[in-house]
Design a protein around this motif. Structure first.
Motif, PDB file in Angstrom:
ATOM      1  N   TYR A 129       0.852  -1.190   0.000  1.00 16.57           N
ATOM      2  CA  TYR A 129       0.000   0.000   0.000  1.00 16.57           C
ATOM      3  C   TYR A 129       0.887   1.240   0.000  1.00 16.57           C
ATOM      4  O   TYR A 129       2.066   1.189   0.353  1.00 16.57           O
ATOM      5  N   ALA A 130       0.313   2.341  -0.428  1.00 11.78           N
ATOM      6  CA  ALA A 130       1.074   3.573  -0.676  1.00 11.78           C
ATOM      7  C   ALA A 130       1.784   4.128   0.551  1.00 11.78           C
ATOM      8  O   ALA A 130       2.845   4.734   0.434  1.00 11.78           O
ATOM      9  N   ALA A 131       1.246   3.947   1.734  1.00 10.35           N
ATOM     10  CA  ALA A 131       1.837   4.542   2.938  1.00 10.35           C
ATOM     11  C   ALA A 131       3.090   3.809   3.425  1.00 10.35           C
ATOM     12  O   ALA A 131       3.808   4.333   4.284  1.00 10.35           O
ATOM     13  N   GLN A 132       3.355   2.631   2.900  1.00  9.33           N
ATOM     14  CA  GLN A 132       4.542   1.897   3.342  1.00  9.33           C
ATOM     15  C   GLN A 132       5.804   2.679   2.995  1.00  9.33           C
ATOM     16  O   GLN A 132       5.876   3.349   1.966  1.00  9.33           O
ATOM     17  N   GLU A 133       6.793   2.550   3.847  1.00  8.81           N
ATOM     18  CA  GLU A 133       8.100   3.135   3.590  1.00  8.81           C
ATOM     19  C   GLU A 133       8.980   2.069   2.961  1.00  8.81           C
ATOM     20  O   GLU A 133       8.846   0.887   3.270  1.00  8.81           O
ATOM     21  N   SER A 134       9.862   2.465   2.064  1.00  5.08           N
ATOM     22  CA  SER A 134      10.761   1.520   1.398  1.00  5.08           C
ATOM     23  C   SER A 134      12.187   1.780   1.849  1.00  5.08           C
ATOM     24  O   SER A 134      12.597   2.921   2.040  1.00  5.08           O
ATOM     25  N   GLU A 135      12.931   0.692   2.011  1.00  2.00           N
ATOM     26  CA  GLU A 135      14.328   0.801   2.424  1.00  2.00           C
ATOM     27  C   GLU A 135      15.108  -0.333   1.771  1.00  2.00           C
ATOM     28  O   GLU A 135      14.720  -1.499   1.882  1.00  2.00           O
ATOM     29  N   GLU A 136      16.197   0.008   1.081  1.00  2.40           N
ATOM     30  CA  GLU A 136      17.052  -1.040   0.534  1.00  2.40           C
ATOM     31  C   GLU A 136      17.872  -1.602   1.683  1.00  2.40           C
ATOM     32  O   GLU A 136      18.552  -0.857   2.398  1.00  2.40           O
ATOM     33  N   ILE A 137      17.761  -2.910   1.890  1.00  3.84           N
ATOM     34  CA  ILE A 137      18.439  -3.522   3.039  1.00  3.84           C
ATOM     35  C   ILE A 137      19.724  -4.224   2.640  1.00  3.84           C
ATOM     36  O   ILE A 137      20.345  -4.885   3.453  1.00  3.84           O
ATOM     37  N   GLY A 138      20.121  -4.063   1.378  1.00  6.31           N
ATOM     38  CA  GLY A 138      21.375  -4.632   0.912  1.00  6.31           C
ATOM     39  C   GLY A 138      21.156  -5.746  -0.076  1.00  6.31           C
ATOM     40  O   GLY A 138      20.073  -6.338  -0.147  1.00  6.31           O
ATOM     41  N   ASP A 139      22.170  -6.002  -0.869  1.00  6.03           N
ATOM     42  CA  ASP A 139      22.170  -7.078  -1.861  1.00  6.03           C
ATOM     43  C   ASP A 139      20.967  -6.993  -2.804  1.00  6.03           C
ATOM     44  O   ASP A 139      20.372  -7.997  -3.157  1.00  6.03           O
ATOM     45  N   GLU A 140      20.593  -5.753  -3.161  1.00  8.87           N
ATOM     46  CA  GLU A 140      19.493  -5.487  -4.093  1.00  8.87           C
ATOM     47  C   GLU A 140      18.167  -6.098  -3.627  1.00  8.87           C
ATOM     48  O   GLU A 140      17.417  -6.683  -4.394  1.00  8.87           O
ATOM     49  N   ILE A 141      17.903  -5.948  -2.331  1.00  8.29           N
ATOM     50  CA  ILE A 141      16.643  -6.363  -1.731  1.00  8.29           C
ATOM     51  C   ILE A 141      16.017  -5.137  -1.077  1.00  8.29           C
ATOM     52  O   ILE A 141      16.669  -4.424  -0.318  1.00  8.29           O
ATOM     53  N   VAL A 142      14.754  -4.894  -1.407  1.00  6.25           N
ATOM     54  CA  VAL A 142      14.040  -3.740  -0.876  1.00  6.25           C
ATOM     55  C   VAL A 142      12.981  -4.239   0.104  1.00  6.25           C
ATOM     56  O   VAL A 142      12.210  -5.150  -0.207  1.00  6.25           O
ATOM     57  N   ALA A 143      12.980  -3.653   1.294  1.00 16.14           N
ATOM     58  CA  ALA A 143      11.975  -3.970   2.304  1.00 16.14           C
ATOM     59  C   ALA A 143      10.935  -2.856   2.303  1.00 16.14           C
ATOM     60  O   ALA A 143      11.275  -1.677   2.228  1.00 16.14           O
ATOM     61  N   ARG A 144       9.676  -3.244   2.366  1.00 14.23           N
ATOM     62  CA  ARG A 144       8.585  -2.270   2.515  1.00 14.23           C
ATOM     63  C   ARG A 144       8.100  -2.395   3.953  1.00 14.23           C
ATOM     64  O   ARG A 144       7.737  -3.480   4.408  1.00 14.23           O
ATOM     65  N   LEU A 145       8.131  -1.267   4.644  1.00 15.30           N
ATOM     66  CA  LEU A 145       7.911  -1.255   6.088  1.00 15.30           C
ATOM     67  C   LEU A 145       6.573  -0.638   6.462  1.00 15.30           C
ATOM     68  O   LEU A 145       6.114   0.316   5.828  1.00 15.30           O
ATOM     69  N   ASN A 146       5.985  -1.165   7.540  1.00 16.45           N
ATOM     70  CA  ASN A 146       4.788  -0.573   8.112  1.00 16.45           C
ATOM     71  C   ASN A 146       5.169   0.813   8.643  1.00 16.45           C
ATOM     72  O   ASN A 146       6.126   0.930   9.415  1.00 16.45           O
ATOM     73  N   PRO A 147       4.456   1.872   8.242  1.00 25.25           N
ATOM     74  CA  PRO A 147       4.843   3.217   8.649  1.00 25.25           C
ATOM     75  C   PRO A 147       4.706   3.483  10.149  1.00 25.25           C
ATOM     76  O   PRO A 147       5.352   4.384  10.680  1.00 25.25           O
ATOM     77  N   GLU A 148       3.897   2.718  10.847  1.00 22.98           N
ATOM     78  CA  GLU A 148       3.707   2.928  12.289  1.00 22.98           C
ATOM     79  C   GLU A 148       4.640   2.074  13.131  1.00 22.98           C
ATOM     80  O   GLU A 148       5.265   2.561  14.069  1.00 22.98           O
ATOM     81  N   SER A 149       4.757   0.783  12.802  1.00 21.82           N
ATOM     82  CA  SER A 149       5.546  -0.125  13.628  1.00 21.82           C
ATOM     83  C   SER A 149       6.974  -0.320  13.130  1.00 21.82           C
ATOM     84  O   SER A 149       7.833  -0.759  13.884  1.00 21.82           O
ATOM     85  N   GLY A 150       7.214  -0.029  11.848  1.00 22.81           N
ATOM     86  CA  GLY A 150       8.540  -0.259  11.276  1.00 22.81           C
ATOM     87  C   GLY A 150       8.793  -1.712  10.902  1.00 22.81           C
ATOM     88  O   GLY A 150       9.878  -2.053  10.452  1.00 22.81           O
TER      89      GLY A 150
END
Length: 65
Positions: free
Chosen positions: A24-45
């Motif tokens: 969903y649009a509100a998720q935050e994205s973070e590259e966690i290394g080795d060309e893998i992207v994590a999409r995070l819950n904006p409230e809990s992380g």
């Protein structure tokens, strides 16, 4: 608590998606290394989705013995 995972593969982008919930649009994205992207819950992380880039390259690699 158990969570069900779903897997989707985009052959055009060569991306494997691993989802705990639909993205969903509100998720935050973070590259966690080795060309893998994590999409995070904006409230809990917490990680809710993973995007594994260049998946076929990884799948076809032979592991060293």
């Amino acid at each position: 608590m158990e969570k069900n995972l779903s897997f989707r593969y985009d052959s055009t982008g060569d991306i494997l998606y691993v989802d705990v919930c639909p993205p969903y649009a509100a998720q935050e994205s973070e590259e966690i290394g080795d060309e893998i992207v994590a999409r995070l819950n904006p409230e809990s992380g917490e990680i809710e989705n993973l995007e594994i880039l260049f998946f076929s390259k990884r799948w076809n690699q032979k592991s060293p013995l």
